[in-house]
Design an enzyme around this catalytic site. Sequence first.
Site, short mmCIF file in Angstrom:
data_model
loop_
_atom_site.label_atom_id
_atom_site.label_comp_id
_atom_site.label_asym_id
_atom_site.label_seq_id
_atom_site.Cartn_x
_atom_site.Cartn_y
_atom_site.Cartn_z
CG PHE A 120 -2.36 0.19 0.90
CD1 PHE A 120 -3.06 -0.79 0.23
CD2 PHE A 120 -3.03 1.37 1.25
CE1 PHE A 120 -4.40 -0.62 -0.08
CE2 PHE A 120 -4.37 1.54 0.94
CZ PHE A 120 -5.05 0.55 0.27
CD GLN A 234 -5.15 10.46 3.05
OE1 GLN A 234 -5.95 9.56 3.21
NE2 GLN A 234 -3.90 10.38 3.42
CG HIS A 236 -7.63 8.49 -2.60
ND1 HIS A 236 -7.27 8.07 -3.85
CD2 HIS A 236 -7.46 7.41 -1.79
CE1 HIS A 236 -6.90 6.80 -3.80
NE2 HIS A 236 -7.00 6.38 -2.56
CG LEU A 246 -11.04 5.65 -3.39
CD1 LEU A 246 -10.31 6.87 -2.91
CD2 LEU A 246 -11.03 4.59 -2.33
CD GLU A 249 -2.63 4.28 -1.36
OE1 GLU A 249 -3.35 5.29 -1.21
OE2 GLU A 249 -1.72 3.99 -0.60
NE ARG A 289 -4.45 7.00 0.31
CZ ARG A 289 -5.36 6.33 0.98
NH1 ARG A 289 -6.08 6.95 1.89
NH2 ARG A 289 -5.56 5.06 0.74
CG HIS A 357 -9.95 9.45 0.89
ND1 HIS A 357 -11.07 8.73 0.55
CD2 HIS A 357 -9.05 8.57 1.37
CE1 HIS A 357 -10.86 7.46 0.84
NE2 HIS A 357 -9.65 7.32 1.34
NE ARG A 392 -6.71 7.64 6.06
CZ ARG A 392 -7.19 6.65 5.30
NH1 ARG A 392 -7.19 5.42 5.73
NH2 ARG A 392 -7.69 6.91 4.11
C1 LIG Z 1 -14.18 5.47 -0.38
C2 LIG Z 1 -13.36 5.24 0.84
C3 LIG Z 1 -12.38 4.26 0.85
C4 LIG Z 1 -11.60 4.03 1.98
N1 LIG Z 1 -10.65 3.05 1.93
C5 LIG Z 1 -9.91 2.80 3.05
C6 LIG Z 1 -8.94 1.76 3.04
O1 LIG Z 1 -8.75 1.07 2.06
N2 LIG Z 1 -8.23 1.54 4.16
C7 LIG Z 1 -8.43 2.29 5.29
O2 LIG Z 1 -7.77 2.02 6.28
N3 LIG Z 1 -9.35 3.27 5.32
C8 LIG Z 1 -10.10 3.56 4.23
N4 LIG Z 1 -11.02 4.57 4.26
C9 LIG Z 1 -11.25 5.30 5.50
C10 LIG Z 1 -12.12 4.51 6.45
O3 LIG Z 1 -13.03 3.75 5.73
C11 LIG Z 1 -12.90 5.38 7.39
O4 LIG Z 1 -12.08 6.30 7.99
C12 LIG Z 1 -13.55 4.56 8.47
O5 LIG Z 1 -14.33 3.54 7.91
C13 LIG Z 1 -14.42 5.38 9.37
O6 LIG Z 1 -15.17 4.55 10.23
P1 LIG Z 1 -16.01 5.13 11.41
O7 LIG Z 1 -16.55 3.99 12.15
O8 LIG Z 1 -15.19 6.11 12.15
O9 LIG Z 1 -17.18 5.99 10.73
P2 LIG Z 1 -18.37 5.60 9.74
O10 LIG Z 1 -18.25 4.25 9.19
O11 LIG Z 1 -18.47 6.74 8.79
O12 LIG Z 1 -19.63 5.59 10.68
C14 LIG Z 1 -20.22 6.73 11.21
C15 LIG Z 1 -21.46 6.34 11.96
O13 LIG Z 1 -21.95 7.42 12.71
C16 LIG Z 1 -23.33 7.54 12.55
N5 LIG Z 1 -23.72 8.94 12.75
C17 LIG Z 1 -23.12 10.03 12.22
N6 LIG Z 1 -23.76 11.13 12.62
C18 LIG Z 1 -24.77 10.74 13.44
C19 LIG Z 1 -25.79 11.42 14.16
N7 LIG Z 1 -25.93 12.75 14.13
N8 LIG Z 1 -26.66 10.70 14.88
C20 LIG Z 1 -26.57 9.35 14.92
N9 LIG Z 1 -25.63 8.67 14.27
C21 LIG Z 1 -24.74 9.35 13.53
C22 LIG Z 1 -23.59 7.05 11.16
O14 LIG Z 1 -24.91 6.61 11.04
C23 LIG Z 1 -22.60 5.90 11.07
O15 LIG Z 1 -23.18 4.74 11.60
C24 LIG Z 1 -11.81 4.81 3.13
C25 LIG Z 1 -12.78 5.80 3.13
C26 LIG Z 1 -13.55 6.03 2.00
C27 LIG Z 1 -14.56 7.12 2.02
#
Ligand SMILES: Cc1cc2nc3c(=O)[nH]c(=O)nc-3n(C[C@H](O)[C@H](O)[C@H](O)COP(=O)(O)OP(=O)(O)OC[C@H]3O[C@@H](n4cnc5c(N)ncnc54)[C@H](O)[C@@H]3O)c2cc1C
Lengths: 584, 138, 247
Positions: A120, A234, A236, A246, A249, A289, A357, A392
């Site tokens: 990666f 960040q 991407h 996206l 990578e 990135r 991103h 990151r």
């Molecule tokens: C397209 C894409 C590809 C990626 N690829 C990678 C990768 O290959 N490797 C890597 O390490 N990372 C990757 N990332 C980054 C990584 O996926 C995210 O940083 C990570 O999944 C975030 O997880 P989380 O649990 O913090 O938030 P999320 O999965 O975004 O969850 C947020 C939660 O909060 C809830 N919520 C938000 N606001 C409220 C509210 N007001 N009231 C109630 N609930 C609420 C939502 O409903 C949701 O359930 C990628 C990101 C993207 C966008």
Amino acid sequence: MAQEESPEYDVLIVGGGGAGLRAAIAAYETNPNLKIAVISKVYPMRSHTVSAEGGAAAVIKPDDSLDDHCYDTISGADWMCDQDAVESFVNEAPNELLQLEHWGCPWSREADGSVAVRPFGGMKIKRTWYASDKTGFHMLHTLFQTSLKYDPIQRYDEWFVTKLLVEDGRCQGVVAIELATGRIEPILAKSVILSTGGCGKIFPFTTNANIKNGDGMSLAYRAGIPLKDMEFIQYHPTGLPFTGILITEASRAEGGHLLNKDGYRYLQDYDLGKPEPKPVLRSMELGPRDRLSQAFVKEQERGGTMAGEYGHYVHLDLRHLGEKIIDSRLPFVRELCAKYENIDPVTDLIPVRPVVHYMMGGISTDIDAATVLPGVYSAGEAACVSINGANRLGSNSLTEILVFGARAGKNAAAFALEQKEASSGLQAQVEDERNRLAKLMLGEGTESIAGLRKEMHDTMEEGAGIYRTRDSLAASGQKVRELQERVVNVKVSDASHTFNTDLTAAIELTYMLDGAEAIIASALLRDESRGSHQRSDFPERDDDKFLQHSLAYREPGGSPRIEYQPVSITRWPPAKREYGQQKG
Amino acid sequence: MESKTGYTLHHPKWHRDAKPIFWWVKRWVYIGFIFRELTSVAVAYSAILMIILYRSVQSGPEAYAQMLECLSHPVMLVINVLALGAVLYHSITWFNLSPKAMVVRLGDWRVPDLMIAGGNYAGWFLISAVIAAAYILG
Amino acid sequence: MAEETITIEVLRYLPENGAEPEFQSYDVPLRSDWVVLDALNHIKDHIDGTLSYRWSCRMGVCGSCGMMINGEPVLTCAAFLTKYAPGPIRVEPLAHFPVVRDLVTEVTDFVDKLKHVKPWVVREEDKPLEEGEFKQTPAELSDFKSYTMCINCMLCYSACPVYGLEPGFAGPAALALAQRYNLDNRDEGNDERMARLSNDEGIWSCTMVGECSEACPKDVDPAGAIQRYKLAGAAEWWKSFITRKGK
Ligand SMILES: Cc1cc2nc3c(=O)[nH]c(=O)nc-3n(C[C@H](O)[C@H](O)[C@H](O)COP(=O)(O)OP(=O)(O)OC[C@H]3O[C@@H](n4cnc5c(N)ncnc54)[C@H](O)[C@@H]3O)c2cc1C
Ligand code: SF4
Ligand code: FES
């Protein structure tokens, strides 16, 4: 309607993404008698973790070492991360991913049945676990399905949190709207974990889903918790124009090339190494990135990019990999290109451009995922511990949501066990919140939600994009302040109590404006260039003055105040970030 | 207002589509589905007919002749031709779906759906051929 | 030249006013890169803020945005407007589910069904983390891989006439999910799941229409999963039949 008793939990988790679900299970494992609830504005499996493609990093192979993972993370972060946090993260990462394996995550495998790893960007060695190119999807579904096993974990699906309840110096729950009915209810808890994800939607062109509005960041900010390192955003380097979808990578890790309009691998002109036929780690297309996105802007200035309807773009070339590799390693890339761009990477070049991103910054927490406000914990993209610093590394954040999700769950559970009953004064706050929302729903405002959102998008891209200057930031700062004043008068055109998405969109807009303001204020004062924060007027890194985290506090009037906190350095003194040459 | 609409604040009424009896005429596949459900009757009928035929054979030539006569009645002919059509339809749709139920692997190679369905047809054809041959030769 | 437009007819339902659902028409720009979801967003932002629907990722992976378009269940973020030109395009909530409002359907029943099939690794004894990963060869993974691809979009439920008639039916995605764990070599929960699903609301409800697999946007092939499950169920039944006789 008779007033029901407000439910009261020990640990309340806001957010049903990877971080939130991991926290819930960890809280349960800490003490199965705890009352635990997960509240999420979408069904948990819709959370944006679902869209992560590439993979999750953790040291498992014998040729790898924990120190190497630390070093890659720290140098990738341009020394802005806390090294003690990075060390804990790297140490706990392998067990967290193994745990997920035991819960059934369909990791891709080697022929002998062991877990496979792939290279990666920014990593010296292959250490990214992956589940074909839908890693986040599989992790989230595994976590969600596993969480169903634990009956004590209650869920509030499609409840939208609008406020933290703080009384007697500690957080004691939240107020939320049940979308299906429009009820506005307090949900009390002895500890609250904010795992609400990032806020990419502050920008017009992003890989982030519609739900990523920085809700938790704003909730914390309004409750007096500082937001850390918000200026680090960040980009991407490879998003599809228009949709911002996206292209992982992994497509470059498998050997994809970035080409300018003449079919030339232009990265070689920007200090990222020399082109080789096979992918070389930490070099060219596998550079970090921020550097790749910055090279794009430089190439655009040089006239090497192509102009399209949605801004400039370059080409990602996968054709030489052949159909077999593309189908086995990158099937989702092929599917996305076909379904959303009507092209086939086996035979066509893919148009790509940098897209917003990931938020390195977020709710400031310590290494235990605790914030300065007793009872509030945070993990995942919403939080900033910080292990991501100024940039990151790809595949670190899927691991981060597990490691710090678990830490948040454990520590919040321990905190809850020490607390007494809820304070009595909460009901007045709940009534105030009900009145505030009822007033919003009267629809008496005049400003359009979409109109304000567009103005915010334009000014953020204009003033706080990949390259920034004091002038551009100051102008955007003024604009966002103006929008903050106008959003008070926003018009909610839907008066229904049933699934009112106009109301939630209006509230999300206010959340995003808080985030936008914190981003600009932090960026404006950081007179240096580091990682993803590039100031054309201050092109050098300045460790003397700025080897410090910025902390944005909300002033009573609403505008931000910035303070600084030193970065913790343990074993890796700041050095120059070098890519493109193999060390030793 | 509340009693008239059935809505009370925070207790919205869900809308459920009442299913008209002929909902399935809206889409071809559903017509096919209903038709196949109905062909089960024909399958059952054929099975019963076979049993009756078998018994009449057992009960001696007289009963068998009587049975044959009964079957050659035009009404019975029409019924049996229709039943044959229905049974054929039933079998064919089952054969076409059978690859979904059976995943056949030879080493690393997954036998493609078409070959599995094809195998079924081949088997069917073979058995029919054997019976026909026995009849002609016998 | 004026921009070309296309008419979208959306089925609207507002429980507050007590009326039956009604179609409402909107004209939106017909752009070659727009999907139906972009059109709905355009309506929401610029024409009628009261329209309610679910969406999130706009990349076909979160499973929120399934609706009926011209009578077929599809993901609206993967349905280009041009495919339906010159229109009009009829957009309705997913069939067979109660409607909460406009295009928003009731989902909890579906989520409960997922839980009902025990979609987690069932083991008599957990393997300690210190022992490392379970070994699973690529071939073993491919046995159930396609069933892990389900995004819970529920299109298959809208396509399934049996579910339309029998809302108690566990349904394609839930049964495919059960198979996903049954066929995973780390799992030992087959018997528990069979006990729950070998009945009239489980696998034996399915009459092999096959429409679920046609509708599925992720090639999960739930129909195939259920047929394989039935075979296993039948084998199980014979086994218990014989052992019972043998006693
Ligand atoms: C397209 C894409 C590809 C990626 N690829 C990678 C990768 O290959 N490797 C890597 O390490 N990372 C990757 N990332 C980054 C990584 O996926 C995210 O940083 C990570 O999944 C975030 O997880 P989380 O649990 O913090 O938030 P999320 O999965 O975004 O969850 C947020 C939660 O909060 C809830 N919520 C938000 N606001 C409220 C509210 N007001 N009231 C109630 N609930 C609420 C939502 O409903 C949701 O359930 C990628 C990101 C993207 C966008
Ligand atoms: S099986 Fe296919 S159609 Fe059914 S919910 Fe899963 S992804 Fe959707
Ligand atoms: S919006 Fe996520 S699947 Fe369509």
